[in-house]
Design a protein around this motif. Structure first.
Motif, PDB file in Angstrom:
ATOM      1  N   GLU A 234       0.823  -1.226   0.000  1.00 35.51           N
ATOM      2  CA  GLU A 234       0.000   0.000   0.000  1.00 35.51           C
ATOM      3  C   GLU A 234       0.845   1.259   0.000  1.00 35.51           C
ATOM      4  O   GLU A 234       0.456   2.289   0.586  1.00 35.51           O
ATOM      5  CB  GLU A 234      -0.910   0.052   1.254  1.00 35.51           C
TER       6      GLU A 234
ATOM      7  N   THR B 159       2.182   4.648  -0.511  1.00 35.29           N
ATOM      8  CA  THR B 159       1.554   5.861  -1.018  1.00 35.29           C
ATOM      9  C   THR B 159       2.583   6.986  -0.975  1.00 35.29           C
ATOM     10  O   THR B 159       2.935   7.465   0.103  1.00 35.29           O
ATOM     11  CB  THR B 159       0.345   6.245  -0.139  1.00 35.29           C
TER      12      THR B 159
ATOM     13  N   GLY C  95       3.223   3.575   4.070  1.00 37.31           N
ATOM     14  CA  GLY C  95       2.802   2.265   3.578  1.00 37.31           C
ATOM     15  C   GLY C  95       2.856   1.250   4.705  1.00 37.31           C
ATOM     16  O   GLY C  95       2.991   1.623   5.874  1.00 37.31           O
ATOM     17  N   ARG C  96       2.756  -0.036   4.323  1.00 38.52           N
ATOM     18  CA  ARG C  96       2.792  -1.087   5.347  1.00 38.52           C
ATOM     19  C   ARG C  96       3.997  -1.980   5.168  1.00 38.52           C
ATOM     20  O   ARG C  96       4.235  -2.494   4.086  1.00 38.52           O
ATOM     21  CB  ARG C  96       1.548  -1.960   5.255  1.00 38.52           C
TER      22      ARG C  96
ATOM     23  N   SER D 208       1.893  -0.012   9.704  1.00 39.14           N
ATOM     24  CA  SER D 208       2.067   1.263   9.002  1.00 39.14           C
ATOM     25  C   SER D 208       3.426   1.863   9.333  1.00 39.14           C
ATOM     26  O   SER D 208       3.827   1.900  10.498  1.00 39.14           O
ATOM     27  CB  SER D 208       0.985   2.257   9.418  1.00 39.14           C
TER      28      SER D 208
END
Lengths: 317, 294
Positions: free
Chosen positions: A81, A83, A102-103, A108
């Protein structure tokens, strides 16, 4: 096109032969399996021999290898994810440092990574991984974001150094780097820095004052490039190999000096030969470094980072 | 030595030797080439009377110019590991260190730390010695700045640092780079106690020194004409193959670009420093003097 360093040439020749044989065998029914196996064993032997005794200068070349995984590769492989977040909010967006959220393994995190680019177009876009003040100011802004939401910070360092240019100086390159180091030291969230290729001086340190500092097996980290060092003290860049030797810039030396906390093993032949396993190994090492840190509270994390840097330099090689 | 100096007793020898003449009565201004008489130079605080160029200062001279009545106590700095990398280029680093120490005539490295008062307020001042390997920052300098910070905290004193340095000391490799983080930490220690941290950028302040503690002052002063920047001008020119603008990386250029608070001529330095420290450290209005009624 694959890129081979001087000391990789014998390997390249052997691998070329294997490729050729395979190609030939497609045409007929000649049995080449034995020959291929023999050559592959030879490649393996040669790799082990070469890599068992790499000189510091060869390490520098490997660290700069154009096929080596770059910051964006680490992000793509390790961060779900992801970003990207852009801009320093005062002047511009510096693509020499990628930043975002992101992860990592479900958690996170905020990520900062130097990116050098892989071809002429992207190298220009990322300015060869040489950040300007706006890059370091973006980094600082994202550190503040990590701080505000209690997210760990992961950095991937790979830069020849901060950009040496008029505009960078005019906008306060020195101040931007100093503030970035200061921001690292103030964090009350875990920060893990990984030197993935070239750790070039202050431009690298600005993203590397972490609770844990890891280095890929064939990366380097130095106060000055061997070429610049040679041209200052030997008065010619031709002594770069001697300078690389004298500067003690390999991951192995830095571990002995207590400057870094761990070395991430690379696949035989270096990260550029097997990119994905190399990046995956970094992921494992980061996870192992991060796990004990997330259990600590903010003040302890800050204190641990302080003590780590205060203790540095009390012993030599 | 001749038979007479060999023969006479030390006390008498001292009298005999007194006729020694200082050999450097005249200095040449590095900027305009004007010959300057040493007494004039001292009176002008080592500013060229002809072009206004601010000459580099030995640390002791700088300290006596800044502290009240020129009085201060220098502290002994921690001993640190010498030559951690066993660095050797055309010469051994240990030899270079010995040469530098012989030239400055002291056993120290490139930093002097002293305490005293400025405008009556306790102040710690750390001054770089450019004559010692270009004022470069290695472990000894980093440790010295940490000692200065700890002393400031202990004495609840303000800290002023006066860099004159080309940057990190290459011969200490990565450990010199780490001094950037360590000196930033020193600044933190002072700031988190609510004490003022001031910087006076003198010629030159570049490289790793500029990109750490030197750019983190609560207030940043600069001496006129001082070269201040991250990358050296020659490296920039070689990289971008362009002529650099007039006055590039000079103190005035930094002022124009918002990177320093003020450029202060040496003559006004002590008063400026005293005023700033007074404003920061004596914030309350002076107590009103009320005449006692008889």
């Amino acid at each position: 096109m694959r890129h081979f360093l001087d000391f990789e040439k014998p390997l390249a020749e052997l691998e070329g032969k294997i490729e050729e044989l395979r190609h030939l065998s497609n045409g007929g029914d000649i049995n080449i399996a034995d020959e291929v196996a023999r050559l592959e064993a030879k490649v393996d032997r040669l790799l082990r021999q070469t890599y068992a005794k790499l000189s510091p200068w060869q390490k520098v070349q490997l660290a700069r290898h154009p096929d080596r995984p770059h910051g964006s590769d680490y992000i793509r492989e390790l961060i779900a994810e992801f970003t990207p977040l852009a801009g320093d909010r005062s002047f511009g967006e510096d693509r020499a440092i990628l930043g975002g959220i992101g992860r990592f393994r479900g958690r996170s995190v905020v990520v900062l990574a130097h990116e050098k680019g892989t071809d002429t177009e992207t190298r220009l876009k990322h300015n060869f991984g040489m950040a300007k003040p706006e890059g370091y100011r973006k980094a600082r802004r994202l550190m503040a974001l990590a701080e505000r939401f209690g997210l760990p910070l992961l950095t991937f360092v790979d830069t020849p150094g901060a950009y040496p240019g008029i505009d960078a100086e005019a906008r306060g390159q020195a101040e931007a780097i100093a503030r970035s180091i200061e921001a690292c030291l103030q964090l009350t969230v875990p920060m893990i820095a990984t030197i993935i290729g070239e750790g070039g001086s202050g431009g690298a340190l600005a993203l590397a004052t972490g609770n844990r500092v890891l280095m890929m097996e064939h990366s380097v980290y130095s106060v000055i490039s061997p070429e610049a060092c040679a041209s200052i003290i030997w008065r010619t860049a031709e002594n770069a190999q001697d300078a690389a030797e004298a500067l003690k810039l390999t991951a192995q030396d830095l571990l002995k000096l207590g400057v870094i906390d761990g070395i991430v093993p690379e696949p035989l032949g270096g990260a550029h030969r097997e990119r994905q396993p190399a990046v995956a190994a970094a992921g494992e090492a980061i996870e192992a470094a991060l796990r004990p840190l997330v259990a600590l509270d903010g003040p302890s994390l800050r204190q641990q980072r302080r003590e780590k840097f205060l203790a540095m330099g009390s012993r030599g090689l | 030595m001749n038979w007479l100096t060999n023969f006479v007793l030390p006390k008498i020898r001292a009298v005999v030797a007194k006729k020694d003449v200082p050999d450097n009565l005249w200095h040449k201004c590095p900027n305009c080439g004007q010959m300057l008489f040493h007494r004039d130079l001292e009176a002008s605080l080592f500013v060229c009377g002809s072009c206004g160029h601010h000459l580099r200062l030995a640390p002791e001279r700088r300290l006596s110019m800044l502290f009240d009545d020129g009085r201060y106590d220098a502290i002994e700095l921690p001993k640190t590991v010498l030559d951690p990398l066993k660095f050797r280029d055309r010469k051994r680093y240990t030899e270079r260190l010995k040469e530098a120490q012989a030239r400055t005539g002291t056993g120290r490295d490139a930093l002097v730390v002293a305490h005293g008062t400025v405008a009556g307020l306790p102040t710690v001042i750390a001054v770089f010695d450019f004559d010692f390997m270009g004022g470069s920052m290695g472990i000894a300098v980093g440790e010295g700045l940490l000692a200065a910070a700890r002393l400031a905290v202990l004495q609840e004193a303000a800290l002023l640092v006066v860099p004159a340095s080309g940057g990190a000391r290459m011969q200490e490799g990565i450990l010199s780079l780490m001094q950037m983080s360590r000196t930033t930490l020193a600044v933190e220690m002072v700031k988190e106690k609510g004490l003022p941290y001031l910087v006076l950028l003198s010629d030159p302040t570049t490289g790793g020194v500029s990109a750490s503690f030197a750019m983190l002052g609560d207030i940043t002063l600069a001496e006129p004409g001082a070269v201040i920047g991250f990358t050296g001008a020659r490296v920039i020119e070689e990289t971008i193959r362009e002529k650099l603008p007039e006055g590039f990386q000079r103190a005035e250029y930094l002022l124009d670009h918002g990177m320093v608070d003020m450029v202060v001529p040496r003559r006004e330095l002590r008063d400026t420093l005293a005023r700033l420290l007074g404003l920061l450290r004596r914030p309350a209005p002076p107590a009103q003097v009320v005449a006692l009624r008889g």
